[in-house]
Design a protein around this motif. Structure first.
Motif, PDB file in Angstrom:
ATOM      1  N   PRO A 495      -9.250  -1.500   7.967  1.00  0.00           N
ATOM      2  CA  PRO A 495      -9.242  -0.145   7.389  1.00  0.00           C
ATOM      3  C   PRO A 495      -8.979  -0.219   5.892  1.00  0.00           C
ATOM      4  CG  PRO A 495      -7.135  -0.622   8.444  1.00  0.00           C
ATOM      5  CD  PRO A 495      -8.024  -1.813   8.707  1.00  0.00           C
ATOM      6  N   ASP A 496      -8.896   0.939   5.256  1.00  0.00           N
ATOM      7  CA  ASP A 496      -8.565   0.984   3.831  1.00  0.00           C
ATOM      8  C   ASP A 496      -7.226   0.286   3.591  1.00  0.00           C
ATOM      9  OD1 ASP A 496     -10.867   2.389   3.499  1.00  0.00           O
ATOM     10  OD2 ASP A 496      -9.910   4.333   3.154  1.00  0.00           O
ATOM     11  N   TRP A 497      -7.087  -0.295   2.416  1.00  0.00           N
ATOM     12  CA  TRP A 497      -5.892  -1.066   2.074  1.00  0.00           C
ATOM     13  C   TRP A 497      -4.753  -0.110   1.708  1.00  0.00           C
ATOM     14  CZ3 TRP A 497      -5.883  -5.277  -2.384  1.00  0.00           C
ATOM     15  CH2 TRP A 497      -4.670  -5.985  -2.327  1.00  0.00           C
ATOM     16  N   VAL A 498      -3.666  -0.151   2.489  1.00  0.00           N
ATOM     17  CA  VAL A 498      -2.491   0.666   2.209  1.00  0.00           C
ATOM     18  C   VAL A 498      -1.652  -0.056   1.157  1.00  0.00           C
ATOM     19  CG1 VAL A 498      -0.522   1.885   3.192  1.00  0.00           C
ATOM     20  CG2 VAL A 498      -2.482   1.327   4.633  1.00  0.00           C
ATOM     21  N   LEU A 499      -1.570   0.501  -0.032  1.00  0.00           N
ATOM     22  CA  LEU A 499      -0.859  -0.150  -1.136  1.00  0.00           C
ATOM     23  C   LEU A 499       0.616   0.216  -1.231  1.00  0.00           C
ATOM     24  CD1 LEU A 499      -3.199  -0.181  -4.265  1.00  0.00           C
ATOM     25  CD2 LEU A 499      -2.893  -1.904  -2.493  1.00  0.00           C
ATOM     26  N   SER A 500       1.001   1.359  -0.679  1.00  0.00           N
ATOM     27  CA  SER A 500       2.350   1.875  -0.940  1.00  0.00           C
ATOM     28  C   SER A 500       3.350   1.437   0.113  1.00  0.00           C
ATOM     29  CB  SER A 500       2.302   3.400  -1.020  1.00  0.00           C
ATOM     30  OG  SER A 500       1.528   3.938   0.035  1.00  0.00           O
ATOM     31  N   ARG A 501       4.591   1.250  -0.357  1.00  0.00           N
ATOM     32  CA  ARG A 501       5.725   0.957   0.517  1.00  0.00           C
ATOM     33  C   ARG A 501       6.890   1.841   0.091  1.00  0.00           C
ATOM     34  NH1 ARG A 501       2.054  -0.984   2.479  1.00  0.00           N
ATOM     35  NH2 ARG A 501       1.741  -3.062   3.396  1.00  0.00           N
ATOM     36  N   GLN A 502       7.728   2.182   1.051  1.00  0.00           N
ATOM     37  CA  GLN A 502       8.837   3.084   0.775  1.00  0.00           C
ATOM     38  C   GLN A 502      10.144   2.267   0.718  1.00  0.00           C
ATOM     39  OE1 GLN A 502       6.242   3.849   3.099  1.00  0.00           O
ATOM     40  NE2 GLN A 502       5.382   4.831   1.275  1.00  0.00           N
ATOM     41  N   ARG A 503      10.201   1.420  -0.277  1.00  0.00           N
ATOM     42  CA  ARG A 503      11.353   0.538  -0.423  1.00  0.00           C
ATOM     43  C   ARG A 503      11.818   0.563  -1.888  1.00  0.00           C
ATOM     44  NH1 ARG A 503      13.641  -0.479   4.261  1.00  0.00           N
ATOM     45  NH2 ARG A 503      14.645  -2.295   3.334  1.00  0.00           N
ATOM     46  N   ALA A 504      12.798  -0.311  -2.181  1.00  0.00           N
ATOM     47  CA  ALA A 504      13.386  -0.320  -3.532  1.00  0.00           C
ATOM     48  C   ALA A 504      12.997  -1.546  -4.343  1.00  0.00           C
ATOM     49  CB  ALA A 504      14.915  -0.243  -3.426  1.00  0.00           C
ATOM     50  N   TRP A 505      12.833  -2.700  -3.678  1.00  0.00           N
ATOM     51  CA  TRP A 505      12.654  -3.952  -4.417  1.00  0.00           C
ATOM     52  C   TRP A 505      11.181  -4.319  -4.489  1.00  0.00           C
ATOM     53  CZ3 TRP A 505      13.655  -6.764  -8.143  1.00  0.00           C
ATOM     54  CH2 TRP A 505      13.442  -8.127  -8.201  1.00  0.00           C
ATOM     55  N   GLY A 506      10.572  -3.969  -5.586  1.00  0.00           N
ATOM     56  CA  GLY A 506       9.164  -4.285  -5.758  1.00  0.00           C
ATOM     57  C   GLY A 506       8.628  -3.653  -7.024  1.00  0.00           C
ATOM     58  N   VAL A 507       7.359  -3.886  -7.259  1.00  0.00           N
ATOM     59  CA  VAL A 507       6.700  -3.323  -8.439  1.00  0.00           C
ATOM     60  C   VAL A 507       6.343  -1.870  -8.137  1.00  0.00           C
ATOM     61  CG1 VAL A 507       4.697  -3.482  -9.954  1.00  0.00           C
ATOM     62  CG2 VAL A 507       5.804  -5.573  -9.111  1.00  0.00           C
TER      63      VAL A 507
END
Length: 938
Positions: A495-507
């Protein structure tokens, strides 16, 4: 040497030229190897090699970043040895092959570890200042980078260890941001709500590469939905459409039912209800109920279900549940299992979402990030989704109360995705996320980034990301070849690439979204300010800077939402080609990479994220070839796990046996497939190492005092020496092909076989008499030592990529130098005159005849009639191309007589020479020497 048990024989031991070397047979690798590491560090060896290779043809292996969250494990060790083999063999071929190691430092694996420490201390991560939390994540990652770096260096991996790449370096973070913004500027980014795999434990969306599938036992239920409208089949009004599901927890957000328009259905009466099910599934459906139909089944065409409407079993609760549930045609509905009618919960299923969306039905977003229903939702409010699924749980109980539950049992076994970190089951949850579309044409008018050449080929203009990636998969070289099919199938169906994450440590996803239009801002000047800030301050700059600073004078901060999600860590690692190969920080590198090399799981992970990221921003893959290896299992073929107690710690193996033995294992196993390691296997590697070391030691001893004046021309050499050079030329060609094929198992086994079979068991065995007992001026002995010198130069170089410490030790034992190294040398030169196919065939036949002689002598040795082959006289059919006396020397027997039909062995009557121990028939009884030895001593 003479038998000194006979006191009457003269002692000629001091006249024999035995091998002489200080090179120890006992390696002591665990103690010796760190000294070689210290020497290389003192020489600044990596920079020295770069300087010496400057201007040569480049070969770029780009290192895939392991997570910085633990000690080196056996998979790390195997992977890095294989990479080191690539780099060192390409260097040996004369190329400039730099190697910059790196680490993946963002993302859930590290954040999860830091949270674990919080939980141990009774602290809640959500109550900690995000900046302070990220600082702890950064420190945690750096600690493991430092530890893993020393462990990998101890394994002998040669690389730019003083300047590795880290995804958490500010420059790297800024380039990741810049790459995201390129995707946004190209229009290949959208915000949408659709079901994604969600971990209620980690409270974030997960990528396919972040899940593993395990069998679970679920509750399966059959539920009746009463049909209230059926314009094309009025007789269905009052009947019940039956659905089957293994996720009862999704029924509280049911919005519709799906049917197969081309399927055949039937209505049957049982238990006082008329039930609608697929005809092909009627028997197993009724079997689940333990029911029998009370009359004949009435057929219904799937197409007749168009525009039909049902009602939810809890319609009496009003509100959401009183809304009609339309029956919708779905091409995904099959008769593989279930009832042929599928309940649709667009919040929790991909097919559900798209079918409902196409019919104007939107998700309800009832389940929160931690997997609990909103508190006011009827029946299940405030419950966790996993807590309501049992046959006696609130969902089934409420269905039973209204007579809609036809069957329920907790006995359905099937495969289900789990988070590979928390090991908890995931759910499919609809949330607003950021996506890269797989099937939207990439606008050829939007300029993509450029490199040394215009890499946006005309062939790729206007293609979708999926089409571009599939074309690149076809172009790239995959080793083994099946890798192309593996990743191709994944990309074709993803499927489409899910780019988002609901976390704190990352870009961070550094986008501003207009509060009224919902459009994200595309402005080159704003983007440049964002990138500059992240380069200066790291990821904290995004939330730590007044948004008006980024937006400048042209936009009002109040009009825009600053996105708080972070990027999928696979996007981070997918960008490594940009900030490692293109940034200029490592000027010895260049884009694209010649090779990526990782485990086969990276078809789903790094290979794919790198491919997609590069294709959407550059129109091609960032690599030209990909090599994959399998997984390391225990000696019984089981997956390693701490709970089973079957893990092998590479650091312990190195500490006990040495890095070279572990390296030898890594290239000896069939690493392209899943492979094994265990104590018995490692004992075998120690034995194999010992044989190689013995070959080096023998060559060093045999070459004691050798100088150029002793060298003899190939044209003046005996046939046996010319045959050895022929075999060396054959071996060189084979090893070159192995390097080209990345077939390091064949590379090392070919070397081992040459040392054991061609040299130790044959050539060294045959020539030791000449080497020990001939005069130093003897042409045969000079030829032997000349060939051994050639062998030494070739074997130390060829083994150097495998046994990095031992090859250096061997080289320095003969050519001691304060700044020299075998690892600075090129592939040994092969004289064009060496290959001789006719000679090869001839000596293959001679060796076969020699083996028959050895077999014929063996029974006499067992009976102790003959103690040494030198005591044997052998009569056998003539061996073509070699005189009987010469074949006697090759077979190490007293004499050979040609004639007869098979090898016949008798004990010689000739006396034994007291110096060379040969029974030659020409021993002088006075001196007890044969003519040859008498002349040597004279």
């Amino acid at each position: 040497m003479p038998d000194m048990s006979d006191d009457t024989r003269k002692d000629y031991r001091d006249t024999v030229f035995l091998p002489k070397t200080d090179f120890p047979m006992k390696a002591g690798l665990a103690e010796a190897e760190p000294k070689w590491l210290a020497r290389w560090q003192g020489l600044d060896f990596y920079k020295r090699l770069r300087a010496e290779r400057k201007g040569r043809e480049k070969f770029i292996l780009h290192d895939g970043p392991p997570y910085a969250n633990g000690d080196m494990h056996i998979g790390h060790a195997l992977n890095h040895v294989l990479k080191d083999m690539v780099v060192r063999t390409q260097t040996l071929l004369g190329k400039d092959a730099p190697y910059v190691p790196g680490w993946d430092c963002h993302g859930l694996p590290i954040e999860w570890k830091v949270e674990e420490e919080y939980r141990k201390k009774g602290k809640n991560k959500d109550e900690v200042d995000p900046k302070a939390f990220r600082a702890e994540c950064r420190a945690y990652a750096q600690n493991w980078v430092n530890r893993q770096r020393e462990q990998l260096k101890r394994l002998g991996i040669n690389g730019d260890w003083d300047n590795p790449y880290l995804t958490m370096d500010f420059q790297a973070e800024s380039i990741i941001v810049a790459e995201l913004l390129k995707v946004a500027e190209s229009g290949q980014l959208y915000r949408g709500a659709k079901p994604v795999m969600w971990s209620p434990v980690e409270k974030t969306a997960l990528a396919e590469a972040e899940v593993e599938y395990e069998d679970i036992v679920s509750t399966q239920v059959d539920v009746a939905f009463e049909i209230t409208e059926a314009p094309n089949a009025p007789e269905l009004v009052g009947a019940h459409a039956v659905i089957w599901t293994t996720t009862p927890w999704t029924l509280p957000v049911n919005r519709a039912l799906a049917y197969g328009p081309d399927l055949d259905y039937v209505v049957v009466e049982t238990g006082g209800k008329r039930l609608l099910v697929a005809e092909a599934l009627l028997a197993p459906t009724l079997a689940r109920y333990g029911a029998q139909p009370s009359g004949a089944a009435k057929p219904v065409k799937g197409a007749d279900l168009a525009a039909a409407v049902a009602r939810h079993p809890w319609h009496h609760l009003g509100g959401f549940f009183a809304e009609p549930r339309p029956l919708l045609p779905g091409d995904f509905v099959t008769t593989d299992t279930g009832t042929g009618i599928v309940h649709m919960a667009p919040d929790h299923g991909e097919d559900d979402f798209w079918l409902c969306k196409a019919n104007g039905i939107e998700p309800k977003f009832v389940v929160g990030p931690d997997g609990t229903y909103q508190s006011d939702w009827p029946v299940v409010g405030g419950n966790h989704v996993y807590k309501v699924n049992a046959p006696d749980g609130p969902v089934c109980t409420a269905l039973k109360e209204v007579g809609a539950l036809l069957a329920a049992s907790a006995d359905y076994t099937h495969s289900y995705p789990h988070s590979w970190r928390s090991k908890a089951k995931v759910i499919f949850r609809c949330t607003p996320q950021w996506f890269v579309p797989m099937d939207k044409p990439i606008d050829p008018q939007i300029p993509l980034c450029k490199t040394e050449a215009d890499i946006r080929s005309a062939q790729g203009q206007g293609r979708t990301l999926r089409e571009t990636a599939m074309a690149e998969i076809e172009r790239v070289r995959w080793v083994p070849e099946r890798g192309a099919n593996r990743i191709g199938a994944m990309v074709a169906g993803r499927p489409d690439w899910v780019l988002s994450r609901q976390r704190a440590w990352g870009v961070p996803i550094t986008l501003f979204v207009h509060r009224q239009t919902g459009e994200y801002l595309v402005d080159a000047e704003v983007n440049a300010r964002i990138v500059a800030a992240v380069k200066a301050e790291g990821v904290d700059a995004w939330t730590g800077t007044d948004p008006q600073v980024f937006l400048g004078d042209r936009y009002k901060a109040d009009d825009y939402e600053r996105i708080g999600d972070i990027l999928d860590v696979w996007f981070d690692s997918g960008c490594t080609h940009a900030f490692v190969l293109e940034s200029g920080r490592w000027p010895d590198l260049r884009w694209p990479a010649d090779l990526y090399l990782e485990g086969s799981d990276q078809h789903r992970g790094w290979f794919q994220s790198s491919l997609l990221q590069s294709c959407v921003t550059r129109g091609r893959a960032p690599y030209d070839a990909v090599v994959t290896h399998g997984f390391t299992l225990d000696a019984s073929g089981r997956k390693m796990s701490k709970s089973l107690g079957n893990t092998i710690d590479p650091n312990k193996v190195i500490g006990e046996s040495g890095g070279d033995v572990l390296r030898l294992w890594a290239v000896n196993v069939d690493w392209r497939e899943d492979h094994r390691i265990g104590p018995e296997i490692m004992r075998g590697m120690t034995d194999a190492y010992r044989k190689i070391r013995n070959t080096f030691r023998y060559l060093l001893g045999a070459l004691d005092g050798f100088d150029e004046a002793e060298r003899i021309a190939v044209s003046e050499m005996p046939e046996l020496e010319r045959w050895v050079l022929h075999r060396l030329a054959e071996l060189s060609a084979e090893l070159r092909q192995c390097v080209n094929d990345y077939d390091f198992t064949r590379y090392v086994t070919a070397l081992q076989a040459f040392c054991v079979h061609d040299l130790s068991a044959f050539y060294f065995d045959v020539r030791k008499d000449s080497l020990y007992c001939d005069a130093v001026t003897s042409p045969k002995r000079r030829a032997c030592r000349t060939v051994m010198d050639v062998l030494f130069h070739a074997l130390t170089r060829w083994f150097a990529p495998v046994l990095v410490f031992t090859a250096e030790e061997t080289w320095q034992a003969r050519f001691p130098s304060e700044d020299g190294s075998v690892h600075l040398l090129d592939w040994p030169e092969i004289d064009a005159a060496w290959p001789d196919g006719t000679l090869g065939e001839k000596w293959a036949a001679i060796r076969a005849a020699r083996e028959s002689v050895t077999e014929a002598i063996e029974p006499f040795r067992r009976e102790k009639t003959i103690r040494s082959s030198n005591e044997a006289v052998v009569r056998l059919p003539e061996v073509a191309g070699i005189a009987a006396a010469d074949f006697a020397e090759v077979s190490i027997v007293s004499a050979v007589e040609y004639g007869g039909d098979a090898a016949e062995v008798t004990r010689t009557e000739a006396e034994k020479c007291a110096r060379c121990w040969r029974h030659t028939g020409d021993v002088d009884p006075t001196t007890e020497l044969c003519v040859r030895c008498d002349e040597v001593l004279a």
